[in-house]
Write a protein that holds these residues in place. Structure first.
Motif, PDB file in Angstrom:
ATOM      1  N   GLY A  68       0.817  -1.213   0.000  1.00  0.00           N
ATOM      2  CA  GLY A  68       0.000   0.000   0.000  1.00  0.00           C
ATOM      3  C   GLY A  68       0.845   1.255   0.000  1.00  0.00           C
ATOM      4  N   ALA A  72      -1.338   5.393   3.671  1.00  0.00           N
ATOM      5  CA  ALA A  72      -2.260   4.361   4.175  1.00  0.00           C
ATOM      6  C   ALA A  72      -1.602   3.591   5.321  1.00  0.00           C
ATOM      7  CB  ALA A  72      -2.665   3.414   3.055  1.00  0.00           C
ATOM      8  N   TRP A  73      -0.326   3.263   5.157  1.00  0.00           N
ATOM      9  CA  TRP A  73       0.425   2.561   6.203  1.00  0.00           C
ATOM     10  C   TRP A  73       0.459   3.402   7.476  1.00  0.00           C
ATOM     11  CZ3 TRP A  73       5.555   3.868   7.994  1.00  0.00           C
ATOM     12  CH2 TRP A  73       6.150   2.889   8.801  1.00  0.00           C
ATOM     13  N   MET A  75      -1.552   5.945   8.358  1.00  0.00           N
ATOM     14  CA  MET A  75      -2.874   6.157   8.952  1.00  0.00           C
ATOM     15  C   MET A  75      -3.386   4.888   9.636  1.00  0.00           C
ATOM     16  SD  MET A  75      -3.094   9.271   8.572  1.00  0.00           S
ATOM     17  CE  MET A  75      -4.729   9.685   9.106  1.00  0.00           C
ATOM     18  N   THR A  76      -2.982   3.742   9.133  1.00  0.00           N
ATOM     19  CA  THR A  76      -3.339   2.480   9.798  1.00  0.00           C
ATOM     20  C   THR A  76      -2.668   2.414  11.161  1.00  0.00           C
ATOM     21  OG1 THR A  76      -3.623   1.349   7.690  1.00  0.00           O
ATOM     22  CG2 THR A  76      -3.243  -0.034   9.619  1.00  0.00           C
ATOM     23  N   ILE A  77      -1.399   2.775  11.211  1.00  0.00           N
ATOM     24  CA  ILE A  77      -0.679   2.806  12.490  1.00  0.00           C
ATOM     25  C   ILE A  77      -1.363   3.801  13.434  1.00  0.00           C
ATOM     26  CG2 ILE A  77       1.483   3.477  13.623  1.00  0.00           C
ATOM     27  CD1 ILE A  77       2.950   2.493  11.090  1.00  0.00           C
ATOM     28  N   HIS A  79      -4.475   4.936  13.440  1.00  0.00           N
ATOM     29  CA  HIS A  79      -5.796   4.467  13.872  1.00  0.00           C
ATOM     30  C   HIS A  79      -5.651   3.381  14.933  1.00  0.00           C
ATOM     31  CE1 HIS A  79      -9.693   2.343  13.539  1.00  0.00           C
ATOM     32  NE2 HIS A  79     -10.135   3.588  13.513  1.00  0.00           N
ATOM     33  N   ARG A  80      -4.751   2.449  14.695  1.00  0.00           N
ATOM     34  CA  ARG A  80      -4.542   1.370  15.680  1.00  0.00           C
ATOM     35  C   ARG A  80      -4.048   1.918  17.010  1.00  0.00           C
ATOM     36  NH1 ARG A  80      -1.763  -3.025  11.626  1.00  0.00           N
ATOM     37  NH2 ARG A  80      -3.713  -3.684  10.641  1.00  0.00           N
ATOM     38  N   ARG A  81      -3.145   2.881  16.954  1.00  0.00           N
ATOM     39  CA  ARG A  81      -2.601   3.466  18.178  1.00  0.00           C
ATOM     40  C   ARG A  81      -3.707   4.205  18.945  1.00  0.00           C
ATOM     41  NH1 ARG A  81       1.700   2.222  20.992  1.00  0.00           N
ATOM     42  NH2 ARG A  81       2.650   1.845  18.986  1.00  0.00           N
TER      43      ARG A  81
END
Length: 181
Positions: A68, A72-73, A75-77, A79-81
């Protein structure tokens, strides 16, 4: 932008502090915005944002272009955090609630408390009936539906200031009807 961020991440993976500073400059607002939407609290959002960028600094080498985009990478981090933070806060709240429940005085009249609670709920329901339809809908969406002013405005197709006025006026009428302060 993606190629620029990918190139910066490659440099960050090699320990390039200047590349990290540039990557941060280009992406920090988005990361903070994501954290703020999930966490709401500005201080928790700042902490989560800092943790995201520490993770980026330490794990930039794990970024896989084929999986990706860099954004995106990232924002994934983020969101998870942020979700991890929500869960941690909720776990602490739950622990405090369990401790409080365990240490409460058992000599209380649960039936009387429930009756009082039911009477209060009936009074609120009765007073909600005194509001205009638009005030009722706005207050219900905001307080029972958990929506923000902006979300209520979008749901009802009205301007945010209009929704704020409806809710404020509705709450004032409720306060008067309930005889509060």
């Amino acid at each position: 932008m993606n190629s620029q961020l990918s190139a910066l991440l490659e440099l960050v993976a090699g320990g390039d502090q200047q590349a990290f500073a540039e990557f941060y400059r280009l992406t920090s607002r988005r990361v903070f915005g994501m954290a703020r939407r999930v966490l709401v609290d500005p201080e928790l959002s700042e902490d989560a944002t800092q943790e995201v960028f520490v993770q980026v600094w330490q794990g930039a080498a794990r970024f896989d272009r084929s999986a990706g985009t860099p954004l995106a990478w990232l924002m994934t981090i983020a969101h998870r955090r942020a979700i991890d933070r929500v869960r941690a806060v909720q776990a602490a709240t739950d622990r405090e609630a369990r401790y409080g429940a365990a240490s409460q005085d058992p000599d209380r009249d649960v039936v009387a408390e429930e009756a009082d609670s039911n009477l209060e709920a009936e009074a609120v329901s009765r007073c909600l009936g005194t509001l205009t339809e638009t005030q009722q809908e706005s207050v219900r969406l905001a307080y029972y539906g958990g929506l923000t002013y902006r979300e209520v405005a979008e749901h009802l197709g009205a301007a945010v200031p209009t929704i704020k006025s409806r809710i404020r006026d509705g709450l004032l009428r409720l306060k008067t009807c309930l005889g509060v302060g």
